[in-house]
Design a protein around this motif. Structure first.
Motif, PDB file in Angstrom:
ATOM      1  N   SER A   1      28.097 -10.787  33.619  1.00 45.23           N
ATOM      2  CA  SER A   1      29.156 -11.418  32.925  1.00 45.23           C
ATOM      3  C   SER A   1      30.436 -12.422  33.433  1.00 45.23           C
ATOM      4  N   ILE A   2      30.675 -11.869  34.690  1.00 44.96           N
ATOM      5  CA  ILE A   2      31.719 -12.459  35.317  1.00 44.96           C
ATOM      6  C   ILE A   2      31.353 -13.463  36.357  1.00 44.96           C
ATOM      7  N   GLY A   3      29.891 -13.700  36.642  1.00 46.67           N
ATOM      8  CA  GLY A   3      29.224 -14.543  37.511  1.00 46.67           C
ATOM      9  C   GLY A   3      29.396 -14.105  38.910  1.00 46.67           C
ATOM     10  N   LEU A   4      29.452 -12.646  39.140  1.00 46.44           N
ATOM     11  CA  LEU A   4      29.514 -12.206  40.728  1.00 46.44           C
ATOM     12  C   LEU A   4      27.888 -11.639  40.963  1.00 46.44           C
ATOM     13  N   PHE A   5      26.966 -11.824  39.960  1.00 49.55           N
ATOM     14  CA  PHE A   5      25.711 -11.364  40.231  1.00 49.55           C
ATOM     15  C   PHE A   5      25.043 -12.304  41.299  1.00 49.55           C
ATOM     16  N   ASP A   6      24.359 -11.668  42.183  1.00 50.58           N
ATOM     17  CA  ASP A   6      23.588 -12.179  43.258  1.00 50.58           C
ATOM     18  C   ASP A   6      24.540 -13.042  44.344  1.00 50.58           C
ATOM     19  N   THR A   7      25.477 -12.157  44.620  1.00 44.71           N
ATOM     20  CA  THR A   7      26.565 -12.549  45.773  1.00 44.71           C
ATOM     21  C   THR A   7      26.922 -11.152  46.420  1.00 44.71           C
ATOM     22  N   VAL A   8      27.339 -11.552  47.659  1.00 47.59           N
ATOM     23  CA  VAL A   8      27.486 -10.588  48.851  1.00 47.59           C
ATOM     24  C   VAL A   8      28.651  -9.763  48.281  1.00 47.59           C
ATOM     25  N   TRP A   9      29.630 -10.205  47.434  1.00 47.18           N
ATOM     26  CA  TRP A   9      30.936  -9.448  46.835  1.00 47.18           C
ATOM     27  C   TRP A   9      30.382  -8.577  45.842  1.00 47.18           C
ATOM     28  N   ALA A  10      29.453  -8.847  45.096  1.00 47.04           N
ATOM     29  CA  ALA A  10      28.859  -7.941  43.987  1.00 47.04           C
ATOM     30  C   ALA A  10      28.465  -6.465  44.750  1.00 47.04           C
ATOM     31  N   VAL A  11      27.669  -6.615  45.966  1.00 45.39           N
ATOM     32  CA  VAL A  11      27.381  -5.497  46.599  1.00 45.39           C
ATOM     33  C   VAL A  11      28.639  -4.782  47.365  1.00 45.39           C
ATOM     34  N   ALA A  12      29.428  -5.671  47.860  1.00 43.41           N
ATOM     35  CA  ALA A  12      30.460  -4.874  48.742  1.00 43.41           C
ATOM     36  C   ALA A  12      31.434  -4.397  47.847  1.00 43.41           C
ATOM     37  N   LEU A  13      31.650  -4.871  46.516  1.00 47.68           N
ATOM     38  CA  LEU A  13      32.509  -4.084  45.779  1.00 47.68           C
ATOM     39  C   LEU A  13      32.095  -2.886  44.961  1.00 47.68           C
ATOM     40  N   ALA A  14      30.827  -3.042  44.764  1.00 44.45           N
ATOM     41  CA  ALA A  14      29.795  -1.841  44.043  1.00 44.45           C
ATOM     42  C   ALA A  14      30.066  -0.682  45.187  1.00 44.45           C
ATOM     43  N   HIS A  15      29.740  -0.874  46.396  1.00 44.95           N
ATOM     44  CA  HIS A  15      29.796   0.284  47.559  1.00 44.95           C
ATOM     45  C   HIS A  15      31.196   0.636  47.478  1.00 44.95           C
ATOM     46  N   CYS A  16      32.101   0.180  47.267  1.00 47.62           N
ATOM     47  CA  CYS A  16      33.656   0.636  47.424  1.00 47.62           C
ATOM     48  C   CYS A  16      33.841   1.878  46.565  1.00 47.62           C
TER      49      CYS A  16
ATOM     50  N   ALA B   1      27.559  11.658  41.885  1.00 46.49           N
ATOM     51  CA  ALA B   1      26.561  10.744  41.170  1.00 46.49           C
ATOM     52  C   ALA B   1      25.919   9.777  42.114  1.00 46.49           C
ATOM     53  N   PRO B   2      24.982   9.793  41.833  1.00 47.39           N
ATOM     54  CA  PRO B   2      23.876   8.884  42.621  1.00 47.39           C
ATOM     55  C   PRO B   2      24.073   7.385  42.297  1.00 47.39           C
ATOM     56  N   PRO B   3      23.781   6.468  43.101  1.00 46.92           N
ATOM     57  CA  PRO B   3      24.113   5.099  42.805  1.00 46.92           C
ATOM     58  C   PRO B   3      23.204   4.684  41.644  1.00 46.92           C
ATOM     59  N   ALA B   4      22.157   5.303  41.183  1.00 50.55           N
ATOM     60  CA  ALA B   4      21.238   4.760  40.049  1.00 50.55           C
ATOM     61  C   ALA B   4      22.320   5.036  38.718  1.00 50.55           C
ATOM     62  N   VAL B   5      23.054   6.045  38.752  1.00 45.75           N
ATOM     63  CA  VAL B   5      24.181   5.923  37.336  1.00 45.75           C
ATOM     64  C   VAL B   5      24.760   4.815  37.275  1.00 45.75           C
ATOM     65  N   TYR B   6      25.285   4.010  38.607  1.00 41.50           N
ATOM     66  CA  TYR B   6      26.082   2.971  38.182  1.00 41.50           C
ATOM     67  C   TYR B   6      25.666   1.565  38.450  1.00 41.50           C
ATOM     68  N   ALA B   7      24.233   1.550  38.477  1.00 47.56           N
ATOM     69  CA  ALA B   7      23.466   0.263  38.836  1.00 47.56           C
ATOM     70  C   ALA B   7      23.522  -0.754  37.541  1.00 47.56           C
ATOM     71  N   MET B   8      23.228  -0.275  36.263  1.00 47.72           N
ATOM     72  CA  MET B   8      23.063  -0.894  35.183  1.00 47.72           C
ATOM     73  C   MET B   8      24.487  -1.325  34.748  1.00 47.72           C
ATOM     74  N   PRO B   9      25.464  -0.235  34.691  1.00 42.83           N
ATOM     75  CA  PRO B   9      26.872  -0.848  34.521  1.00 42.83           C
ATOM     76  C   PRO B   9      27.278  -2.067  35.294  1.00 42.83           C
ATOM     77  N   PHE B  10      27.087  -2.086  36.588  1.00 43.87           N
ATOM     78  CA  PHE B  10      27.699  -3.015  37.647  1.00 43.87           C
ATOM     79  C   PHE B  10      26.749  -4.245  37.238  1.00 43.87           C
ATOM     80  N   PHE B  11      25.456  -4.039  36.891  1.00 47.40           N
ATOM     81  CA  PHE B  11      24.684  -5.260  36.936  1.00 47.40           C
ATOM     82  C   PHE B  11      25.204  -6.082  35.498  1.00 47.40           C
ATOM     83  N   ASN B  12      25.423  -5.443  34.322  1.00 47.88           N
ATOM     84  CA  ASN B  12      25.904  -5.997  33.218  1.00 47.88           C
ATOM     85  C   ASN B  12      27.362  -6.727  33.558  1.00 47.88           C
ATOM     86  N   LEU B  13      28.442  -5.985  34.240  1.00 51.48           N
ATOM     87  CA  LEU B  13      29.514  -6.556  34.492  1.00 51.48           C
ATOM     88  C   LEU B  13      29.688  -7.744  35.471  1.00 51.48           C
TER      89      LEU B  13
END
Length: 267
Positions: A125-140, A110-122
């Motif tokens: 909600s938990i306060g990880l947006f706009d942090t390096v951890w958000a991108v690092a965990l998403a790329h995992c 699946a392309p990354p675009a499929v997971y962009a919105m779910p990751f954004f909402n998640l």
């Protein structure tokens, strides 16, 4: 004189390969006016103004810091998580092991675009947006399955008798795994780390979606060079030239592992 067709072919290939890189460097030492005015194979008036902007403007150099930070975090996490998983898939048989292995690999389909919105909402909600951890965990989500697949091939190439001999010699599993087993699959670890690094370094969609100000990566910062005056080609070229350096350094340091990995492992 005999014409060496192979040498000519290799020369043409190398020219075609390095011409875009040279042109990028060429543009990075020009002013925007010179770039837009005429076609030249070298800068007539060399300027370092483009690089000065990158190294003095926080919006630019912090972009490199953010990118390198989340790429390093993701590479370490992906390889660390993948190592025990790959060992389990290689050494043990359990119900649904092949289905689970296929499910891991299916995440890469699946392309990354499929997971962009779910990751954004998640993450919002938990306060990880706009942090390096958000991108690092998403790329995992993409790098862990890839690393598991690569490492499983290398681990399967190590005889099981080594595990049994270490157990008879009194080695605990953690001690055996770290002291004896990891050196045997060092090539595989190098290959897995290389691919994890490269995916995380060049991926843009998730990195741009999951950050806004405090953790903006350099690839997203480069899209801000458009202004009312038009595209700042010189600044964009300088940033592009600098983004090549980390990947080139990684390839240089792990080149021996990569060469052996391609020859011996599942790559």
């Amino acid at each position: 004189m005999r014409i060496n067709g192979r040498a000519i072919g290799i020369t043409i290939y190398l020219i075609a390969l390095f011409l875009p890189i040279y042109w990028l460097l060429n543009m990075s030492f020009k002013t925007n006016a010179e770039i837009m005015s005429s076609l030249s194979f070298w800068p007539h008036h060399v300027t370092l103004a483009n690089y000065k902007v990158i190294f003095t403007d926080p919006a630019w150099y912090l972009g490199f810091v953010h990118s390198l930070t989340y790429v390093a975090l993701n590479t370490v996490m992906s390889v660390t998580i993948a190592l025990p998983a790959a060992y389990a898939f290689s050494r043990y048989r359990f119900i649904g092991d092949k289905h689970l292995f296929f499910w891991l690999l299916s995440n890469l389909m699946a392309p990354p675009a499929v997971y962009a919105m779910p990751f954004f909402n998640l993450y919002y909600s938990i306060g990880l947006f706009d942090t390096v951890w958000a991108v690092a965990l998403a790329h995992c989500l993409f790098n862990v399955p890839l690393a598991v697949w690569i490492l499983e091939g290398f681990i399967s190439g190590v005889p099981r008798e080594i595990d049994e001999t270490a157990a008879l010699d009194g080695y605990s599993f953690p001690r055996f795994f770290v002291k004896l087993f990891l050196p045997l699959i060092a090539n595989g670890i190098g290959v897995a780390a290389f691919f994890c690094f490269m995916f995380s370094w060049v991926e843009l969609l998730l990195a741009r979606t999951l950050t806004s100000v405090n953790a903006k990566p350099i690839a997203a910062v480069m899209t801000r060079t458009v202004s009312a005056a038009g595209m700042d080609w010189g600044l964009l070229a300088a940033a592009g030239a600098l983004t090549i350096i980390p990947g080139a350094l990684v390839i240089w340091f792990v080149r021996n592992y990569i060469a052996r990995g391609f020859a011996l492992g599942r790559v």
